[in-house]
Design a protein around this motif. Structure first.
Motif: not given
Ligand code: KG4
Ligand code: ZN
Length: 343
Positions: A39-47
């Protein structure tokens, strides 16, 4: 006192056991880099979901590595902020629940205070008071540290944080997430003097930073190169990465020197994810030896997010008699200069 620390503020699940007599007993880490890369960066929900999956298996690992039973843990420390709210809640709920089940206290730790104290995990430690340069993905701050909890912000970024600028420029240069370390790798093969980029806010007085104009300047050079005859030449990206990195480092070094002059102090602590940058560490080391001041930084694995710094910072506050009530604390924003001094 033996403290179990849990860090889940962003994209790393880190756990550690710190003993106030014996030092760090063990630490373990799971990085979510692979999870967020596409995704090219942090996806908060996946984190958040990944912290749910990882924390308890890591708990078993860290207790085993520290040769500890739950009954040997005197208190829990968890990152209460600043950070991604969902991610913070996972660590906070788990830590608070474990503390309740084990009948021990828990404390919510300020993530940036923990970064700032991370050099205390090393043999060569600074002595209070000192100046700290905190450079992470979300913060760029120069802080006068009088003692634990007594922080005066001397200067900070008015826009992008240094790590954020590294990440955004890395993306422009077509590098994958996480951009900072990738950009540093690319820069290692480039010529830092090739492109004249600004050293923002260094010609005027003060200790604040601004990196968004520098990022725009990189974008302008990149577009000029791309639209020139033949487009990008081999080596252009590496030269631009090196020139950008040099501009950031020069800016940070100038401001650190100024902060030491203003405060009259001779010790500088470097902490936060960007402090893993080898060029920055080396430049500050040379500066320190030529100007007769000392620089302290954590080992590279404790520059970026980790559980050891949370266990250490929590332990210092617990030793001073602090602990929280039964509520889970999670604060997306939490200014560091509102923290209570440790007596
Ligand atoms: O402290 P940290 O792990 O997380 C936050 O609290 O933000 O810092 C992460 C930031 C990212 O922006 C990352 O690109 C940057 O630190 N970073 C680096 C390097 N390693 C991590 N920036 C430049 N050079 C590096 N070697
Ligand atoms: Zn951090």
């Amino acid at each position: 006192m033996r403290v179990l620390g849990i860090e889940t503020s962003c994209d790393e699940t880190g756990l550690a056991v710190y003993d106030s007599e014996r030092g760090l007993l063990a630490h373990v880490l799971h990085s979510q880099v692979a999870l967020h890369a596409e995704y090219g960066g942090v996806v908060p929900e996946l984190a958040s979901r990944d912290h749910v999956r990882r924390t308890l298996p890591l708990l078993h690992r860290v207790l085993h590595a520290a040769a500890c039973e739950p009954g040997h843990i005197d208190a829990l420390a968890y990152t209460a902020g600043p950070g991604l709210l969902g991610a913070l809640l996972v660590g906070g709920c788990i830590a608070r629940s474990l503390a309740f089940a084990w009948g021990v206290p828990a404390i919510g730790v300020h993530h940036m205070e923990a970064h700032l104290l991370a050099p205390m995990l090393e043999e060569q430690r600074p002595v209070f008071p000192f100046v700290a340069l905190l450079v992470s993905g979300g913060h760029t701050q120069l802080v006068l540290v009088e003692r634990i909890g007594c922080y005066r912000i001397l200067g900070e970024s008015l826009d992008d944080a240094a790590g954020e600028a590294f990440d955004k420029v890395a993306k422009m240069l077509g590098l994958d997430y996480p951009g900072g370390p990738r950009l540093a790798e690319l820069a290692a093969g480039g010529s830092p003097g090739r492109f004249a980029l600004p050293r923002p806010m260094t010609t005027r007085a003060g200790l604040d930073f601004s990196f968004s104009g520098l990022k725009t300047a990189v974008g302008t050079v990149l577009r000029q190169l791309q639209s020139g005859p033949g487009g990008l030449a081999p080596g252009d990206r590496a030269d631009l990465a090196a020139s950008f990195q040099q501009a950031v480092i020069d800016t940070l070094v100038i401001k650190c020197r100024r902060a030491l002059d203003v405060t009259g102090l001779r010790q500088l602590v470097l902490a936060g994810g960007v402090s893993a940058n080898r060029e920055l560490r080396e430049r500050l080391r040379v500066e320190a030896s030529t100007h007769d001041w000392e620089v302290f930084y954590p080992r590279a694995e404790f520059c970026t997010d980790n559980g050891a710094m949370i266990a250490y910072a929590g332990c210092q506050r617990l030793l001073a008699g602090e602990h929280d009530d039964l509520a889970v604390r999670a604060l997306a924003r939490w200014p560091m200069d509102t923290l209570a001094p440790v007596p």
